[in-house]
Scaffold this motif. Sequence first.
Motif, PDB file in Angstrom:
ATOM      1  N   UNK A 163      16.001  10.122  -1.762  1.00 44.08           N
ATOM      2  CA  UNK A 163      15.215  10.756  -2.630  1.00 44.08           C
ATOM      3  C   UNK A 163      15.913  12.240  -3.210  1.00 44.08           C
ATOM      4  N   UNK A 192       4.735   6.492   6.832  1.00 47.88           N
ATOM      5  CA  UNK A 192       4.069   6.222   5.709  1.00 47.88           C
ATOM      6  C   UNK A 192       3.312   4.673   5.707  1.00 47.88           C
ATOM      7  N   UNK A 202       5.740   3.465  -2.017  1.00 46.81           N
ATOM      8  CA  UNK A 202       5.857   4.140  -2.939  1.00 46.81           C
ATOM      9  C   UNK A 202       7.042   4.099  -3.688  1.00 46.81           C
ATOM     10  N   UNK A 203       8.179   4.044  -2.975  1.00 44.02           N
ATOM     11  CA  UNK A 203       9.441   3.886  -3.398  1.00 44.02           C
ATOM     12  C   UNK A 203       9.873   2.768  -3.428  1.00 44.02           C
ATOM     13  N   UNK A 231       5.960  13.071  -4.920  1.00 47.56           N
ATOM     14  CA  UNK A 231       4.814  12.615  -5.389  1.00 47.56           C
ATOM     15  C   UNK A 231       4.369  11.209  -4.868  1.00 47.56           C
ATOM     16  N   UNK A 232       3.092  11.407  -4.381  1.00 43.14           N
ATOM     17  CA  UNK A 232       2.681   9.933  -3.792  1.00 43.14           C
ATOM     18  C   UNK A 232       1.557   9.300  -4.274  1.00 43.14           C
ATOM     19  N   UNK A 282      -4.901   4.219  -1.934  1.00 46.41           N
ATOM     20  CA  UNK A 282      -3.546   3.868  -1.783  1.00 46.41           C
ATOM     21  C   UNK A 282      -2.635   4.688  -1.104  1.00 46.41           C
ATOM     22  N   UNK A 283      -2.640   5.861  -1.564  1.00 45.82           N
ATOM     23  CA  UNK A 283      -1.588   6.876  -0.867  1.00 45.82           C
ATOM     24  C   UNK A 283      -2.255   7.812  -0.163  1.00 45.82           C
ATOM     25  N   UNK A 327       0.873  -1.157   0.189  1.00 43.98           N
ATOM     26  CA  UNK A 327      -0.006  -0.134  -0.192  1.00 43.98           C
ATOM     27  C   UNK A 327       0.766   1.262   0.004  1.00 43.98           C
ATOM     28  N   UNK A 328       1.916   1.451   0.806  1.00 43.49           N
ATOM     29  CA  UNK A 328       2.472   2.339   0.882  1.00 43.49           C
ATOM     30  C   UNK A 328       3.916   2.289   0.333  1.00 43.49           C
ATOM     31  N   UNK A 367       3.431   8.830  -8.838  1.00 41.34           N
ATOM     32  CA  UNK A 367       3.882   8.465  -7.587  1.00 41.34           C
ATOM     33  C   UNK A 367       5.395   7.877  -7.406  1.00 41.34           C
ATOM     34  N   UNK A 368       6.255   8.630  -6.539  1.00 41.48           N
ATOM     35  CA  UNK A 368       7.638   8.454  -6.387  1.00 41.48           C
ATOM     36  C   UNK A 368       8.449   9.284  -7.072  1.00 41.48           C
ATOM     37  N   UNK A 415       9.889   8.564   5.698  1.00 41.60           N
ATOM     38  CA  UNK A 415      10.453   9.573   4.882  1.00 41.60           C
ATOM     39  C   UNK A 415      11.134  10.284   6.194  1.00 41.60           C
ATOM     40  N   UNK A 449      10.228  12.784  -7.543  1.00 41.55           N
ATOM     41  CA  UNK A 449      10.843  13.964  -6.845  1.00 41.55           C
ATOM     42  C   UNK A 449      11.069  15.154  -7.513  1.00 41.55           C
ATOM     43  N   UNK A 500      -2.411   8.769   2.836  1.00 42.34           N
ATOM     44  CA  UNK A 500      -1.824   8.599   4.096  1.00 42.34           C
ATOM     45  C   UNK A 500      -2.144   9.529   5.126  1.00 42.34           C
ATOM     46  N   UNK A 501      -2.399  10.734   4.436  1.00 45.92           N
ATOM     47  CA  UNK A 501      -3.010  12.123   5.419  1.00 45.92           C
ATOM     48  C   UNK A 501      -4.431  12.459   5.286  1.00 45.92           C
TER      49      UNK A 501
END
Lengths: 162, 162
Positions: free
Chosen positions: A58, A94, A37-38, B93-94, B34-35, A34-35, B112-113, A137, B115, B37-38
Amino acid sequence: MKNTGLKFPAVLLAFLFHITVNAQTMSTKEDQNRAAIFPKGDKAPAEYFSGTAWVKTLVANDDTLTTIISNVVFEPGARNNWHTHPAGQILICTEGTGYYQEKGKPIQILHASDVVRILPGVEHWHGASPTSRFTHIAINVNTEKGVVNWLHPVTDEEYNKK
Amino acid sequence: MKNTGLKFPAVLLAFLFHITVNAQTMSTKEDQNRAAIFPKGDKAPAEYFSGTAWVKTLVANDDTLTTIISNVVFEPGARNNWHTHPAGQILICTEGTGYYQEKGKPIQILHASDVVRILPGVEHWHGASPTSRFTHIAINVNTEKGVVNWLHPVTDEEYNKK
């Protein structure tokens, strides 16, 4: 044709079982990713980390933005050594369940969306909980003042004092 | 009992259809969240944004870390005005597909991912693509030098020059 009535429920059950099992596999996979991302990046140095952790840079340091940003994945039980940041650091959580502790204070539990402001010079460590992977992060600001001073490993006794 | 052989496939098909539809609904929901998060935060000010965007402050400015961190969600088609940052900014970017453009250069597509390092004084804008929501974390560094200078909106002509 007498057994047709029995055959079809069997086929139906087999299908449902197959679909349920597949759905569970997919769901677990989704949760794990899910998270993510990287990409995981490189293995964190054993000199400064206990257990297995992964660091993906990053943003590399430079004289203009004076900021380093890394994505860090801690496998369950992994943590970094006690350390300080001369200019402070910010953690953006995250994924998973993590631990954060400042010297002389209890361990704090961290979850996705938690943000930690680490002030300059404060001795601390962070890592995963014993049973969950943890991703954050990490943002090192004002790197012209320094980045990190590594200290001794977090003992199992310190880590398990929960 | 003569029709049993026909009834069961119908039940099976109905089940499979139901399960397929449910699985698709879940999958779409998972993708959307998915992203996430917030929490979305507050609506971005119409003065500086075209379309609907949401800003959640993760780290407020202070004299010690001199850093502002926000999570920004752009609905499809939304973007901010042309602007500059006196000390630069970093975008992480997420989720979704976004646009980023510096003055005099073509629009860059973001995923996503990705920068983005935005250097001090560079005129630029960012936002969602026309068909996808886009989320990034925005990091304003060295805020003692200033945070943002807002300029004019990105016209539809500029936005659609793709």
